[in-house]
Design a protein around this motif. Structure first.
Motif, PDB file in Angstrom:
ATOM      1  N   ASP A 195       6.370   2.190 -17.054  1.00 32.71           N
ATOM      2  CA  ASP A 195       5.854   3.528 -16.785  1.00 32.71           C
ATOM      3  C   ASP A 195       5.382   3.627 -15.336  1.00 32.71           C
ATOM      4  OD1 ASP A 195       4.591   5.977 -16.718  1.00 32.71           O
ATOM      5  OD2 ASP A 195       3.432   5.665 -18.545  1.00 32.71           O
ATOM      6  N   LEU A 196       6.116   4.411 -14.524  1.00 26.89           N
ATOM      7  CA  LEU A 196       5.741   4.641 -13.130  1.00 26.89           C
ATOM      8  C   LEU A 196       5.330   6.092 -12.903  1.00 26.89           C
ATOM      9  CD1 LEU A 196       7.766   2.073 -13.024  1.00 26.89           C
ATOM     10  CD2 LEU A 196       7.903   2.610 -10.615  1.00 26.89           C
ATOM     11  N   THR A 197       4.932   6.794 -13.943  1.00 31.76           N
ATOM     12  CA  THR A 197       4.560   8.199 -13.797  1.00 31.76           C
ATOM     13  C   THR A 197       3.354   8.341 -12.873  1.00 31.76           C
ATOM     14  OG1 THR A 197       3.234   8.105 -15.824  1.00 31.76           O
ATOM     15  CG2 THR A 197       5.489   8.917 -16.040  1.00 31.76           C
ATOM     16  N   GLU A 198       3.330   9.462 -12.181  1.00 34.11           N
ATOM     17  CA  GLU A 198       2.256   9.815 -11.238  1.00 34.11           C
ATOM     18  C   GLU A 198       2.194   8.873 -10.036  1.00 34.11           C
ATOM     19  OE1 GLU A 198      -1.546  10.877 -13.087  1.00 34.11           O
ATOM     20  OE2 GLU A 198      -0.507  10.772 -15.012  1.00 34.11           O
ATOM     21  N   SER A 199       3.237   8.063  -9.846  1.00 33.34           N
ATOM     22  CA  SER A 199       3.278   7.159  -8.699  1.00 33.34           C
ATOM     23  C   SER A 199       4.350   7.617  -7.717  1.00 33.34           C
ATOM     24  CB  SER A 199       3.589   5.723  -9.153  1.00 33.34           C
ATOM     25  OG  SER A 199       2.556   5.222  -9.965  1.00 33.34           O
ATOM     26  N   ARG A 200       3.986   7.702  -6.448  1.00 36.27           N
ATOM     27  CA  ARG A 200       4.937   8.041  -5.401  1.00 36.27           C
ATOM     28  C   ARG A 200       5.823   6.822  -5.157  1.00 36.27           C
ATOM     29  NH1 ARG A 200       4.669  12.374  -2.493  1.00 36.27           N
ATOM     30  NH2 ARG A 200       2.522  12.750  -3.111  1.00 36.27           N
ATOM     31  N   LEU A 201       7.159   6.991  -5.294  1.00 41.83           N
ATOM     32  CA  LEU A 201       8.073   5.858  -5.270  1.00 41.83           C
ATOM     33  C   LEU A 201       8.782   5.661  -3.934  1.00 41.83           C
ATOM     34  CD1 LEU A 201       9.650   6.208  -8.837  1.00 41.83           C
ATOM     35  CD2 LEU A 201       7.577   5.000  -8.130  1.00 41.83           C
ATOM     36  N   GLU A 260       7.585  -2.551 -20.664  1.00 46.85           N
ATOM     37  CA  GLU A 260       6.517  -1.600 -20.994  1.00 46.85           C
ATOM     38  C   GLU A 260       5.260  -1.792 -20.148  1.00 46.85           C
ATOM     39  OE1 GLU A 260       5.960  -0.569 -25.126  1.00 46.85           O
ATOM     40  OE2 GLU A 260       7.875  -1.506 -25.638  1.00 46.85           O
ATOM     41  N   ALA A 261       5.429  -2.355 -18.970  1.00 44.60           N
ATOM     42  CA  ALA A 261       4.289  -2.473 -18.050  1.00 44.60           C
ATOM     43  C   ALA A 261       3.951  -1.103 -17.487  1.00 44.60           C
ATOM     44  CB  ALA A 261       4.617  -3.435 -16.923  1.00 44.60           C
ATOM     45  N   SER A 262       2.701  -0.909 -17.129  1.00 43.13           N
ATOM     46  CA  SER A 262       2.255   0.377 -16.598  1.00 43.13           C
ATOM     47  C   SER A 262       1.933   0.270 -15.107  1.00 43.13           C
ATOM     48  CB  SER A 262       1.006   0.857 -17.346  1.00 43.13           C
ATOM     49  OG  SER A 262       0.515   2.040 -16.737  1.00 43.13           O
ATOM     50  N   PHE A 263       2.584   1.159 -14.350  1.00 40.61           N
ATOM     51  CA  PHE A 263       2.294   1.317 -12.924  1.00 40.61           C
ATOM     52  C   PHE A 263       1.920   2.778 -12.672  1.00 40.61           C
ATOM     53  CE2 PHE A 263       5.016  -2.377 -13.218  1.00 40.61           C
ATOM     54  CZ  PHE A 263       4.483  -3.265 -12.296  1.00 40.61           C
ATOM     55  N   GLN A 264       1.193   3.373 -13.572  1.00 39.89           N
ATOM     56  CA  GLN A 264       0.831   4.783 -13.471  1.00 39.89           C
ATOM     57  C   GLN A 264      -0.137   5.011 -12.320  1.00 39.89           C
ATOM     58  OE1 GLN A 264      -0.632   5.403 -17.562  1.00 39.89           O
ATOM     59  NE2 GLN A 264       0.884   7.038 -17.683  1.00 39.89           N
ATOM     60  N   ALA A 265       0.166   6.035 -11.530  1.00 39.10           N
ATOM     61  CA  ALA A 265      -0.729   6.484 -10.459  1.00 39.10           C
ATOM     62  C   ALA A 265      -1.117   5.351  -9.510  1.00 39.10           C
ATOM     63  CB  ALA A 265      -1.982   7.148 -11.043  1.00 39.10           C
ATOM     64  N   VAL A 266      -0.171   4.433  -9.221  1.00 39.60           N
ATOM     65  CA  VAL A 266      -0.466   3.390  -8.244  1.00 39.60           C
ATOM     66  C   VAL A 266      -0.299   3.944  -6.834  1.00 39.60           C
ATOM     67  CG1 VAL A 266       0.214   1.490  -9.778  1.00 39.60           C
ATOM     68  CG2 VAL A 266       1.877   2.434  -8.183  1.00 39.60           C
ATOM     69  N   THR A 267      -0.998   3.339  -5.899  1.00 36.88           N
ATOM     70  CA  THR A 267      -0.831   3.661  -4.486  1.00 36.88           C
ATOM     71  C   THR A 267      -0.072   2.508  -3.854  1.00 36.88           C
ATOM     72  OG1 THR A 267      -2.914   4.893  -4.435  1.00 36.88           O
ATOM     73  CG2 THR A 267      -2.034   4.134  -2.320  1.00 36.88           C
ATOM     74  N   VAL A 268       1.111   2.806  -3.306  1.00 32.19           N
ATOM     75  CA  VAL A 268       1.937   1.773  -2.685  1.00 32.19           C
ATOM     76  C   VAL A 268       1.808   1.873  -1.175  1.00 32.19           C
ATOM     77  CG1 VAL A 268       4.278   0.880  -2.390  1.00 32.19           C
ATOM     78  CG2 VAL A 268       3.558   1.815  -4.606  1.00 32.19           C
ATOM     79  N   LYS A 269       1.457   0.764  -0.548  1.00 29.03           N
ATOM     80  CA  LYS A 269       1.374   0.703   0.906  1.00 29.03           C
ATOM     81  C   LYS A 269       2.326  -0.369   1.409  1.00 29.03           C
ATOM     82  CE  LYS A 269      -3.394   2.285   1.193  1.00 29.03           C
ATOM     83  NZ  LYS A 269      -4.753   1.987   1.695  1.00 29.03           N
ATOM     84  N   ARG A 270       3.039  -0.068   2.456  1.00 30.20           N
ATOM     85  CA  ARG A 270       4.011  -0.958   3.084  1.00 30.20           C
ATOM     86  C   ARG A 270       5.247  -1.170   2.219  1.00 30.20           C
ATOM     87  NH1 ARG A 270       2.740  -6.553   3.995  1.00 30.20           N
ATOM     88  NH2 ARG A 270       0.585  -5.906   4.243  1.00 30.20           N
ATOM     89  N   LEU A 271       5.101  -1.734   0.982  1.00 34.33           N
ATOM     90  CA  LEU A 271       6.274  -2.003   0.155  1.00 34.33           C
ATOM     91  C   LEU A 271       5.837  -2.467  -1.226  1.00 34.33           C
ATOM     92  CD1 LEU A 271       9.429  -2.550  -0.021  1.00 34.33           C
ATOM     93  CD2 LEU A 271       8.885  -4.889   0.612  1.00 34.33           C
ATOM     94  N   ALA A 320       1.629  -5.490 -19.073  1.00 33.16           N
ATOM     95  CA  ALA A 320       0.576  -5.566 -18.042  1.00 33.16           C
ATOM     96  C   ALA A 320       0.276  -4.160 -17.536  1.00 33.16           C
ATOM     97  CB  ALA A 320       1.020  -6.457 -16.895  1.00 33.16           C
ATOM     98  N   ASN A 321      -0.963  -3.947 -17.128  1.00 32.86           N
ATOM     99  CA  ASN A 321      -1.390  -2.619 -16.698  1.00 32.86           C
ATOM    100  C   ASN A 321      -1.868  -2.669 -15.246  1.00 32.86           C
ATOM    101  OD1 ASN A 321      -2.360  -0.047 -16.439  1.00 32.86           O
ATOM    102  ND2 ASN A 321      -3.886  -0.197 -18.060  1.00 32.86           N
ATOM    103  N   PHE A 322      -1.093  -2.008 -14.359  1.00 31.69           N
ATOM    104  CA  PHE A 322      -1.454  -1.921 -12.944  1.00 31.69           C
ATOM    105  C   PHE A 322      -1.869  -0.485 -12.589  1.00 31.69           C
ATOM    106  CE2 PHE A 322       1.369  -5.547 -13.277  1.00 31.69           C
ATOM    107  CZ  PHE A 322       0.814  -6.491 -12.426  1.00 31.69           C
ATOM    108  N   ALA A 323      -2.211   0.321 -13.566  1.00 30.68           N
ATOM    109  CA  ALA A 323      -2.534   1.731 -13.327  1.00 30.68           C
ATOM    110  C   ALA A 323      -3.626   1.872 -12.272  1.00 30.68           C
ATOM    111  CB  ALA A 323      -2.974   2.410 -14.625  1.00 30.68           C
ATOM    112  N   GLU A 324      -3.408   2.832 -11.365  1.00 29.54           N
ATOM    113  CA  GLU A 324      -4.374   3.181 -10.316  1.00 29.54           C
ATOM    114  C   GLU A 324      -4.663   2.029  -9.353  1.00 29.54           C
ATOM    115  OE1 GLU A 324      -7.808   4.953 -12.139  1.00 29.54           O
ATOM    116  OE2 GLU A 324      -6.592   6.381 -13.271  1.00 29.54           O
TER     117      GLU A 324
END
Length: 198
Positions: free
Chosen positions: A149-155, A126-137, A107-111
């Motif tokens: 893949d969580l690259t470019e995402s603030r964790l 192999e799901a993608s969480f690239q460059a996601v914006t996380v708010k609250r949790l 699954a792709n959750f990028a951006e």
């Protein structure tokens, strides 16, 4: 709440406040805006849900294989025992949404913007969480994130403590504040190039 069982109907005909059980849902001829609906073991013929809006909806035992949810809004939705393999949520907005006991490999959750999202007992190989914006949790509870893949995402607001994270990809400069357990710390340290010795 009325329960409609075993019917074939257009997605346009879905009515707020109803529960649909074992129904076949055909294509929508207009923008998809659905609220306060429960879908139980329903089959969706349509795979393109781009820019759709789902409010207070529950999906149980539904299949969304390789479906397109780009730039969609999902608020207070729940996916239980669903198949989301290969589904594309690029640049979608998910708020107070849960995914439980489901399969979302590739699954792709990028951006995407993820606000108060919880995924529990869900496989996300192999799901993608690239460059996601996380708010609250963003809480991953007993999920399999192998090769995700969580690259470019603030964790900072991400909780991985109960998950499998083998070969997890991330951006070293953005891991500060990520919640991990002591064993996972070794995985993170190795990925950061540290030489751990006795």
């Amino acid at each position: 709440m009325a329960t409609i069982t075993g019917k074939t109907l257009a997605l346009d005909a879905v009515t707020a406040g109803n529960q649909y059980v074992d129904c076949e849902l055909t294509y929508s001829n207009q923008d998809i805006r659905i609220e306060e609906v429960a879908f139980d073991k329903c089959r969706f013929q349509q795979t393109d849900f781009k820019t759709s809006e789902w409010l207070d909806c529950t999906f149980r035992g539904c299949q969304f294989l390789n479906c397109q949810f780009q730039q969609s809004y999902l608020y207070r939705c729940a996916f239980n025992a669903c198949q989301l393999l290969g589904s594309d949520f690029t640049a979608a907005r998910l708020k107070d949404t849960t995914i439980v006991d489901s399969r979302a490999d590739y699954a792709n959750f990028a951006e995407a913007v993820l606000t108060g999202v919880t995924m529990t007992a869900t496989r996300l190989l192999e799901a993608s969480f690239q460059a996601v914006t996380v708010k609250r949790l963003l809480n991953f509870n007993r999920c399999d994130l192998t090769r995700a893949d969580l690259t470019e995402s603030r964790l900072k607001l991400v909780d991985l403590r109960s998950c499998q994270i083998e070969a997890l990809a991330f951006t070293p400069g953005l891991v500060r504040g990520c919640k991990i357990d002591p064993l996972q710390a070794v995985t993170f340290a190795a990925a950061l190039g540290l030489d751990i010795q006795d």
